[in-house]
Design a protein around this motif. Sequence first.
Motif, short mmCIF file in Angstrom:
data_model
loop_
_atom_site.label_atom_id
_atom_site.label_comp_id
_atom_site.label_asym_id
_atom_site.label_seq_id
_atom_site.Cartn_x
_atom_site.Cartn_y
_atom_site.Cartn_z
N ARG A 1 0.85 -1.19 0.00
CA ARG A 1 0.00 0.00 0.00
C ARG A 1 0.89 1.24 0.00
N GLN B 1 -2.55 10.07 11.24
CA GLN B 1 -1.79 9.71 10.03
C GLN B 1 -1.13 10.96 9.46
N ASP C 1 -3.80 -5.45 11.75
CA ASP C 1 -2.51 -5.32 11.05
C ASP C 1 -2.51 -6.15 9.76
N TYR C 2 -3.02 -7.38 9.85
CA TYR C 2 -2.95 -8.27 8.69
C TYR C 2 -4.13 -8.07 7.73
N PRO D 1 -6.25 -4.99 7.33
CA PRO D 1 -6.69 -3.62 7.70
C PRO D 1 -7.86 -3.08 6.85
N TYR D 2 -7.92 -3.47 5.58
CA TYR D 2 -8.86 -2.81 4.65
C TYR D 2 -9.97 -3.78 4.28
N THR E 1 -7.96 15.77 7.66
CA THR E 1 -8.41 14.40 7.65
C THR E 1 -9.74 14.26 6.91
N PRO E 2 -9.75 13.68 5.72
CA PRO E 2 -11.04 13.46 5.06
C PRO E 2 -11.71 12.19 5.60
N ASP F 1 -12.12 1.10 3.37
CA ASP F 1 -10.86 0.70 2.71
C ASP F 1 -9.72 1.65 3.06
N ILE F 2 -9.92 2.49 4.08
CA ILE F 2 -8.85 3.37 4.58
C ILE F 2 -8.77 3.15 6.08
N HIS G 1 -7.46 1.31 9.54
CA HIS G 1 -7.40 -0.12 9.80
C HIS G 1 -8.69 -0.62 10.46
N TYR H 1 -11.92 10.11 14.36
CA TYR H 1 -11.27 9.01 13.63
C TYR H 1 -12.21 8.27 12.69
N ASP I 1 -8.37 7.35 7.76
CA ASP I 1 -7.19 6.49 7.85
C ASP I 1 -6.49 6.63 9.20
N ALA I 2 -7.05 7.44 10.09
CA ALA I 2 -6.51 7.55 11.46
C ALA I 2 -7.17 6.57 12.42
N THR J 1 -6.78 3.69 13.83
CA THR J 1 -5.67 2.74 13.97
C THR J 1 -5.48 2.36 15.45
N LEU J 2 -4.65 1.36 15.69
CA LEU J 2 -4.51 0.76 17.02
C LEU J 2 -4.11 1.76 18.11
#
Lengths: 466, 466
Positions: free
Chosen positions: A120, A205, B64-65, B67-68, B206-207, B287-288, B290, B427, B431-432, B434-435
């Motif tokens: 990606r 991000q 992580d494995y 995400p999308y 951030t969109p 798809d953005i 995680h 968030y 794409d923010a 995240t973990l």
Amino acid sequence: MMKRLLYLLVFSISLLITSNATAGENEPPAWIDEYRETAEKLIEAALEPENMDFMWERLAWLTDYYPYRLSGSEMLEDAIEWMHDNMIEDGFDEVYKQEVMVPHWVRNEESLVFHGPWSRELRMIGLGSSVGTPPEGIRAEIMVVGSFEEFEERSHEAEGKIVVWNVPFTTYGETVQYRVRGASVASRAGAVASLLRSVTQFSMQTPHTGNIRYDDDGDPIPFAAITLEDAELMQRFQDRGEHMEVHLTMGAEMLPDALSHNVIGELTGSEKPEEIVVIGGHIDSWDIGHGVMDDAGGVIATWEAVRLMKELGLQPKRTIRVVGWTNEENGVMGGRAYRDMVMEDGSFENHQLAYEIDFGVFEPLGFGFTGSDEAFALLEPIMELTAPTGAVTLREGSSGTVDIGPLMREGMPGMGIDTNTERYFWYHHTDADTLDKLDKEDVAKIIAATAVMIYIVADMEQRLPW
Amino acid sequence: MMKRLLYLLVFSISLLITSNATAGENEPPAWIDEYRETAEKLIEAALEPENMDFMWERLAWLTDYYPYRLSGSEMLEDAIEWMHDNMIEDGFDEVYKQEVMVPHWVRNEESLVFHGPWSRELRMIGLGSSVGTPPEGIRAEIMVVGSFEEFEERSHEAEGKIVVWNVPFTTYGETVQYRVRGASVASRAGAVASLLRSVTQFSMQTPHTGNIRYDDDGDPIPFAAITLEDAELMQRFQDRGEHMEVHLTMGAEMLPDALSHNVIGELTGSEKPEEIVVIGGHIDSWDIGHGVMDDAGGVIATWEAVRLMKELGLQPKRTIRVVGWTNEENGVMGGRAYRDMVMEDGSFENHQLAYEIDFGVFEPLGFGFTGSDEAFALLEPIMELTAPTGAVTLREGSSGTVDIGPLMREGMPGMGIDTNTERYFWYHHTDADTLDKLDKEDVAKIIAATAVMIYIVADMEQRLPW
């Protein structure tokens, strides 16, 4: 819940006691009384709705029309010209530009593609002054490390790899070392490029740029920032034994030095015009975000502080010189050129104080001062008059004073403003440094605090002992 | 300063008084005592460091494995398979997948270039289910509006333009209307595309994506989100009379429906195995980012709550069914398919409760319940046993329960967990997500609260009256 409330209660009471104890501890000197009325007037004017609208639109205009003010760019010179023309329109007594040769680094196209358990494109931002990659980019295995110490132990693994510095934010001064030195350290061990976890406590991000330095030994290798999120992701994959590569492409290049300018406007002193209080911020910015808190806010706040004095017909005894320094971000050539100018024309010794705002124009809390104890003692009573703005403490050591650093290193007293910088490093050197991050009234309070402090320093009988 | 401290003091005292007054207001019913020890055990187990590490790594692994996890993607099906296999490994009594046909929208390449006083590529994200542009994109003048009402008044200006909805966040329910309906409203007035200020209170450029709906009348036009920062910038330029155009390119397209699955694992009840408590979250994501808080956290938390019961050898009287629903984000076909399944196999009436976590796995505060007053009264005493996790209030009306919505609309009692959602919309669909945005101990508390609530509801003598 109960426990937390009890803590809150005890905490409140203890704060009440403390603030009662400190109030009235020192009797202010008599000369401070002369400035009581003027200080009130300045604060009132700064917070007056019409003035707040004016300064806010001025800040918005500068950063909307000239958002990407990187040294060497036309947009920076347009911003400088705009400030020059507007200071003339404001009726400043002297308005001029000082020529400064500045580094001219350009980013061009850049990208980073991750190849691990999945592939990606990732968010990235090239670091200032970095060399570029070959046009086809560099693809190599990555090696994630958490500190210089860890890298030392594993440096035999670095040959041919891209070193990822995954270093959590502690203090800016500490963590930024990885940005400044990371590429050179990695290069000496044979790394072909390097990536930096952005220097911040919090990320959406958000990659952060900033300047780097190449040591003389070792090849300069391309160096870019990635986000906190992706650095931690790479760390977890590495901890699980995954093989990862990245493909880094950077078109960055350093062009020949370019002509830029410090932009200067003066309010001439009524009694000691040859004595100077120099104040300002830096007019340049990075080429992402709109450079609003870093540092259009500092430029506008110092400029507006003097415009308010003019509006109120206040003319202090000494000259106040507002400077928009150029090239703070990647060279500090503006700050050095100003020092050289005043050293050469003999006015260096005539400076009463150098004052800069470059740590965000958030809610003001006080001032930081670097200078003699005698000067500190002279300045401290002024806090009583800036207190209504929220600026209540004078502490030793100034923050956000890079452009006046060259002056201070020669012995000139220097001052910065302390603000609520809780979120400063969230936005610092990112494309999120935009107008919405500031609060109009907080900026007005910064202007008020600055106006009171600077007017008094420029008008007080005493020279500040160096 | 003093005034503020006094307020703090008075506020603390008043809170203390209030919380003393409410404590011990209701005597718990006798049957609650049976569960006191079990509840303590479950909470202790959830907060035990080894279990916390296990669940945290499980959450990290999923996101992580895989995400999308957008509907129609291979990555979503891989995540579903992974969850299926891991529930078998955990020793769930029944583990199976339910086939679900889902919309298959793909984003492809997309970009937005601004042409105003200066030109620059802007951050953007295409909105889910949007049509694409022609391959060369659409370039047109923009028209910024702040509300449907303003658009109504100015709709005659919209012909041939790109309408920018610059609507500040109030509540999600209110503001999201512009995302859902904005394209159709603009299209009916002749607009050629539309842009949406992202639905959030705070942005770092951030969109935010999210699903849209085209009305049957009017042409579907491309619709993308821009950032809060850029929407406000465009507004300011428009207010100053500037001419602005944007060049929007979106490769988005809707492919034929794809095969996906709800993934289901059961802990069979000891006495009333045919009666069911269904719990879960949605396994799909955008798809953005995680999709960690939205909604891997909800899936993992409900799953782990049941794994803990197994680990402690606890088997409630009724069956607990953990579901990872598919396609919540752009269709809710998983939630509908589950409803259809239980309506068809006759087990719908045998459900005791439907429980979903999909409003972030932040610090737990309580639960929201939709159902009869009698059921509410039966559930309320359980709060005494979940209270050590922070979940202290049961309120009417559930949040984050889209997948169980089809069940609830048929009369089934539904419940969601209330958490500290202060930053949820920062968030959401970005794409923010995240973990790093989650706190390990907070997630463990969510698991603890869920385990206690669900174990008791699955084991209690009483059926919850519908």
